[in-house]
Design a protein around this motif. Structure first.
Motif, PDB file in Angstrom:
ATOM      1  N   VAL A  78       7.492   0.073   5.567  1.00  0.00           N
ATOM      2  CA  VAL A  78       7.108  -0.406   6.891  1.00  0.00           C
ATOM      3  C   VAL A  78       6.216  -1.630   6.743  1.00  0.00           C
ATOM      4  CG1 VAL A  78       5.973   0.181   9.066  1.00  0.00           C
ATOM      5  CG2 VAL A  78       7.221   1.946   7.787  1.00  0.00           C
ATOM      6  N   GLU A  79       6.591  -2.705   7.398  1.00  0.00           N
ATOM      7  CA  GLU A  79       5.769  -3.915   7.377  1.00  0.00           C
ATOM      8  C   GLU A  79       4.650  -3.791   8.411  1.00  0.00           C
ATOM      9  OE1 GLU A  79       5.816  -6.318   5.327  1.00  0.00           O
ATOM     10  OE2 GLU A  79       7.709  -5.957   4.274  1.00  0.00           O
ATOM     11  N   ARG A  80       3.438  -4.065   7.980  1.00  0.00           N
ATOM     12  CA  ARG A  80       2.266  -3.982   8.850  1.00  0.00           C
ATOM     13  C   ARG A  80       1.657  -5.380   9.002  1.00  0.00           C
ATOM     14  NH1 ARG A  80       2.871   1.050  11.056  1.00  0.00           N
ATOM     15  NH2 ARG A  80       2.830   2.696   9.447  1.00  0.00           N
ATOM     16  N   SER A  81       1.541  -5.816  10.247  1.00  0.00           N
ATOM     17  CA  SER A  81       0.915  -7.121  10.509  1.00  0.00           C
ATOM     18  C   SER A  81      -0.168  -7.024  11.575  1.00  0.00           C
ATOM     19  CB  SER A  81       1.977  -8.141  10.950  1.00  0.00           C
ATOM     20  OG  SER A  81       2.662  -7.692  12.107  1.00  0.00           O
ATOM     21  N   ASP A  82      -0.387  -5.818  12.119  1.00  0.00           N
ATOM     22  CA  ASP A  82      -1.418  -5.677  13.150  1.00  0.00           C
ATOM     23  C   ASP A  82      -2.803  -5.686  12.509  1.00  0.00           C
ATOM     24  OD1 ASP A  82      -2.325  -2.436  13.125  1.00  0.00           O
ATOM     25  OD2 ASP A  82      -0.335  -2.878  12.306  1.00  0.00           O
ATOM     26  N   GLU A  83      -3.763  -6.221  13.221  1.00  0.00           N
ATOM     27  CA  GLU A  83      -5.108  -6.405  12.688  1.00  0.00           C
ATOM     28  C   GLU A  83      -5.770  -5.086  12.327  1.00  0.00           C
ATOM     29  OE1 GLU A  83      -7.618  -8.949  11.041  1.00  0.00           O
ATOM     30  OE2 GLU A  83      -5.807  -9.526  12.154  1.00  0.00           O
ATOM     31  N   GLU A  84      -5.509  -4.050  13.105  1.00  0.00           N
ATOM     32  CA  GLU A  84      -6.142  -2.757  12.824  1.00  0.00           C
ATOM     33  C   GLU A  84      -5.720  -2.222  11.464  1.00  0.00           C
ATOM     34  OE1 GLU A  84      -6.270   1.836  14.550  1.00  0.00           O
ATOM     35  OE2 GLU A  84      -5.222   0.278  15.671  1.00  0.00           O
ATOM     36  N   ARG A  90      -8.147  -1.791   8.271  1.00  0.00           N
ATOM     37  CA  ARG A  90      -8.337  -0.419   7.781  1.00  0.00           C
ATOM     38  C   ARG A  90      -8.084  -0.315   6.284  1.00  0.00           C
ATOM     39  NH1 ARG A  90      -5.034   1.833  10.952  1.00  0.00           N
ATOM     40  NH2 ARG A  90      -3.271   2.202   9.528  1.00  0.00           N
ATOM     41  N   ASN A  91      -7.210  -1.159   5.768  1.00  0.00           N
ATOM     42  CA  ASN A  91      -6.886  -1.141   4.343  1.00  0.00           C
ATOM     43  C   ASN A  91      -7.655  -2.186   3.543  1.00  0.00           C
ATOM     44  OD1 ASN A  91      -4.447   0.813   3.703  1.00  0.00           O
ATOM     45  ND2 ASN A  91      -4.051  -0.063   5.732  1.00  0.00           N
ATOM     46  N   GLY A  92      -8.601  -2.856   4.200  1.00  0.00           N
ATOM     47  CA  GLY A  92      -9.440  -3.821   3.501  1.00  0.00           C
ATOM     48  C   GLY A  92      -8.693  -5.036   3.017  1.00  0.00           C
ATOM     49  N   LEU A  93      -7.653  -5.443   3.743  1.00  0.00           N
ATOM     50  CA  LEU A  93      -6.825  -6.565   3.326  1.00  0.00           C
ATOM     51  C   LEU A  93      -7.101  -7.775   4.203  1.00  0.00           C
ATOM     52  CD1 LEU A  93      -3.505  -4.584   2.790  1.00  0.00           C
ATOM     53  CD2 LEU A  93      -5.175  -5.262   1.049  1.00  0.00           C
ATOM     54  N   SER A  94      -6.493  -8.900   3.811  1.00  0.00           N
ATOM     55  CA  SER A  94      -6.725 -10.139   4.560  1.00  0.00           C
ATOM     56  C   SER A  94      -5.479 -10.618   5.280  1.00  0.00           C
ATOM     57  CB  SER A  94      -7.218 -11.233   3.606  1.00  0.00           C
ATOM     58  OG  SER A  94      -6.265 -11.458   2.580  1.00  0.00           O
ATOM     59  N   ILE A 125       0.863  -1.171   0.000  1.00  0.00           N
ATOM     60  CA  ILE A 125       0.000   0.000   0.000  1.00  0.00           C
ATOM     61  C   ILE A 125       0.903   1.225   0.000  1.00  0.00           C
ATOM     62  CG2 ILE A 125      -1.712   1.360   1.267  1.00  0.00           C
ATOM     63  CD1 ILE A 125      -2.914  -1.143   0.156  1.00  0.00           C
ATOM     64  N   MET A 126       0.773   2.046  -1.021  1.00  0.00           N
ATOM     65  CA  MET A 126       1.569   3.276  -1.098  1.00  0.00           C
ATOM     66  C   MET A 126       0.620   4.449  -1.209  1.00  0.00           C
ATOM     67  SD  MET A 126       4.827   4.252  -3.496  1.00  0.00           S
ATOM     68  CE  MET A 126       5.589   5.872  -3.358  1.00  0.00           C
ATOM     69  N   HIS A 127       0.945   5.529  -0.511  1.00  0.00           N
ATOM     70  CA  HIS A 127       0.048   6.687  -0.492  1.00  0.00           C
ATOM     71  C   HIS A 127       0.827   7.952  -0.175  1.00  0.00           C
ATOM     72  CE1 HIS A 127       0.186   6.788   3.960  1.00  0.00           C
ATOM     73  NE2 HIS A 127       0.243   5.461   3.855  1.00  0.00           N
TER      74      HIS A 127
END
Length: 311
Positions: A266-272, A276-280, A135-137
């Motif tokens: 940045v690696e994101r693995s937290d559920e929030e 928030r990004n609509g991913l699984s 996800i890039m923004h």
């Protein structure tokens, strides 16, 4: 060979003749450029005592370069693309133009006509089994520092094999895979979902790598993402970001890495964050704002016109 003839009247007259400078027809700019290139080549042949065998090997090389369509690959590899950026930076400094996101080379793999999306786009089609979600923004700002709604952000990058759609020798990618044009929203923001690209190398059997081998250089690029960013009243920005952590970030054979163009991944693995990004599942995130520079006397004085693929 100890004989030197370059500066003789005979050779200098011949250079003018071969360049068409003594002819009335033709294009004066082409004549001037040809005369300079021929003069430098003649002088190089003399000063380095280039043999006919070496010269004709060079001609054969140019034929191979064209047959493989690698001139656009060799150009950045020899630093020519970077040199044009250096000249444009110097022109900006002379004009007092400061600030803005650093420019860097376009590369040879842009394709015009990518689908246009508003605010957000999904770049990849999900077919790359090895793809790690990205996800890039960011926000596009104008020369005054304010967000720019309606700016266009063209983005393109490679898959996990280092191949770009429309140039993929495997034929696996559909047209415009990992290519989109995103129009920024009312707050000047763009956002996209894709996969983290990997770097690529020059074809190992191609003429570009053959020359780099002679120079003792590698032909590899770090993972990166390309951008064209445009908005009314501003100069078009050509830039790219390198993927943080790639071992070749500061050893790019194309010399495209610049300070300010290696944002954190940045690696994101937290559920929030995932929800928030609509991913699984876990994903990588890059935040990268861009700032455009104003037109110079109402003109984009550094726009580059070149042959580009359109589909």
């Amino acid at each position: 060979m100890s004989t030197h003839i370059f500066h003789t009247p005979e050779v200098q007259d011949f250079l003018r003749l071969a360049s068409g400078l003594d002819q009335e027809g033709g294009n004066p700019r082409t004549k001037a450029i040809t005369h300079r290139i021929l003069s430098d080549l003649f002088k190089t042949i003399e000063e380095l005592d280039i043999t006919p065998d070496e010269y004709w090997a060079g001609i054969a090389y140019l034929n191979q370069l064209g047959a493989r369509s690698e001139a656009g690959l060799l150009s950045p590899g020899l630093g020519l693309d970077r040199y044009f950026d250096m000249r444009m930076d110097a022109e900006d400094a002379a004009l007092g133009v400061a600030g803005g996101t650093p420019r860097t080379i376009e590369g040879p793999l842009y394709v015009a006509g990518a689908p246009v999306e508003q605010g957000f786009a999904r770049l990849d089609d999900g077919s790359d089994a090895n793809g790690h979600t990205l996800i890039m923004h960011g926000t596009v700002h104008g020369a005054d520092g304010k967000p720019l709604p309606g700016a266009t952000v063209e983005v393109w990058h490679a898959n996990t094999k280092g191949f770009y759609s429309h140039f993929d020798p495997t034929g696996e990618q559909k047209p415009f895979n990992m290519r989109r044009t995103i129009v920024t929203d009312a707050q000047g923001r763009y956002r996209f979902q894709s996969i983290v690209p990997v770097g690529y190398g020059c074809p190992p059997d191609g003429p570009t790598q053959a020359l780099l081998n002679q120079l003792g250089r590698h032909g590899n690029r770090p993972a990166h993402i390309h951008f064209f960013v445009s908005a009314e009243g501003h100069r078009k920005l050509t830039t790219q970001i390198n993927i943080d952590g790639d071992p070749l970030v500061y050893d790019d054979f194309a010399y495209a890495t610049r300070e300010g163009l290696v944002p954190a991944l940045v690696e994101r693995s937290d559920e929030e964050s995932i929800q928030r990004n609509g991913l699984s599942g876990p994903f990588a995130e890059i935040a990268f704002d861009m700032t455009l520079s104003a037109l110079v006397n109402g003109v984009d004085n550094q726009i580059v016109e070149r042959a580009r693929l359109a589909a």
